[in-house]
Write an enzyme that holds these catalytic residues in place. Sequence first.
Site, mmCIF file in Angstrom:
data_model
loop_
_atom_site.group_PDB
_atom_site.id
_atom_site.type_symbol
_atom_site.label_atom_id
_atom_site.label_comp_id
_atom_site.label_asym_id
_atom_site.label_seq_id
_atom_site.Cartn_x
_atom_site.Cartn_y
_atom_site.Cartn_z
ATOM 1 N N LYS A 282 -11.611 -0.817 5.297
ATOM 2 C CA LYS A 282 -11.890 -1.624 4.114
ATOM 3 C C LYS A 282 -12.915 -2.716 4.442
ATOM 4 O O LYS A 282 -14.052 -2.411 4.681
ATOM 5 C CB LYS A 282 -10.574 -2.184 3.563
ATOM 6 C CG LYS A 282 -9.407 -1.154 3.525
ATOM 7 C CD LYS A 282 -9.608 -0.019 2.541
ATOM 8 C CE LYS A 282 -8.613 1.128 2.675
ATOM 9 N NZ LYS A 282 -7.218 0.778 2.691
ATOM 10 N N TYR B 79 0.844 -1.193 0.000
ATOM 11 C CA TYR B 79 0.000 0.000 0.000
ATOM 12 C C TYR B 79 0.892 1.261 0.000
ATOM 13 O O TYR B 79 1.830 1.363 0.793
ATOM 14 C CB TYR B 79 -0.903 -0.037 1.238
ATOM 15 C CG TYR B 79 -1.700 1.216 1.416
ATOM 16 C CD1 TYR B 79 -2.638 1.605 0.462
ATOM 17 C CD2 TYR B 79 -1.525 2.036 2.529
ATOM 18 C CE1 TYR B 79 -3.360 2.772 0.615
ATOM 19 C CE2 TYR B 79 -2.256 3.199 2.685
ATOM 20 C CZ TYR B 79 -3.166 3.566 1.723
ATOM 21 O OH TYR B 79 -3.884 4.726 1.872
#
Length: 380
Positions: free
Chosen positions: A195, A98
């Site tokens: 998420k 990420y």
Amino acid sequence: MKLATKFIHAGTEPDPSTGAIMTPIYQTSTYVQEAPGKNKGYEYARSQNPTRHALEEALAVIENGKHGLAFSSGVAATDAVLKLLVPGDEVVAGNDMYGGTYRLFTKIYEKAGIKFSFVDMTDTANISKAITPKTKLIWVETPTNPLLNVTDIAAVVAIGKAAKALVCVDNTFASPYLQNPLDLGADIVLHSATKYLGGHSDVIQGALVMNDDSLREQLYFIQKSCGAVPGPMDCFLVLRGIKTLHVRMQRHCENGIRIANFLRNHSKVGKVYWCGFEDHPGYAIASKQMRGFGGMMSFTLKDDSVATATKVLSSTKLFSLAESLGGVESLINHPASMTHASIPREERVKNGLSDSLIRLSVGIEDADDLIEDLRQAIEG
Ligand SMILES: *Cc1c(COP(=O)(O)O)cnc(C)c1O
């Protein structure tokens, strides 16, 4: 206990004062004390909040761990783990991760005297090679964001144990429904609860789960001393999200299979990155350590130009062009300019993240509608 039962009951007891079946949102900053130091275990909400505690209990249960800690974002949780280190310590991390994690490591913690080596973790021999006596932490993301590379968690744990380095696994992509790194011996599991745990794109939050009591004490000390705690309303939202994680993940997985195969069989699509293909280099390890392959995937077009990719990114109607992932609605994203823009281009391209890569977070809508949407966008 089976997963579905666990996810629904994790951490939630009816409220003792009223019997409310849902954990109340304790929207308070402080707690009345009978006399100085005489209280019910709650003094000030940066250190203690009952809604947060219920969530932290749930986080521990769903990751098969002993302790959970909630943070105000995924990167705040990453930041807390990095604060275990002191200047001179070294970290071995994956070379595909990420973008915000990479930015935190290189722009904030390198300045603070921590050294990072970024290696291709699909071959764990690269980790062994990068380990030095100063290595204190191995940072694993698997499957990776955005290329869906797979790392053998048990093999990394063996390397970490031998080197006396902590192993932290960012389990955001898989979610606890598909993968439980603590069961494989990892020291810390991290989630961007923003998420899949939250699951509805309505909250920013992070989580850590661990077994070791002293590690929990150190990380709790960092949580309350540095103060990146989530508010009670946000904790309530993630608690609620966790209750449907299993049904959402089942559908993410089903839709993921349909869409990955649609893309792979489409004449205009180039490469599809999804670890559920039997010929994916990480398939054997993914099948061993995961219970399914999820709804995250990336792809390129045969006409591998940024202009064509941009056209597709702008033409979907159900897939919204947005950062983030793991919500019930499908999202399409351009990592090079969006989620991974903080990684220098040269570094990105070297590790296989091309300018034309398109990432999908496949939601839980009807798969036929999603396929139709992608078809019209790709065929133009
Ligand atoms: C989004 C994300 C993070 C960061 O979490 P935030 O909640 O956005 O701070 C960390 N790791 C992965 C894999 C992510 O996708």
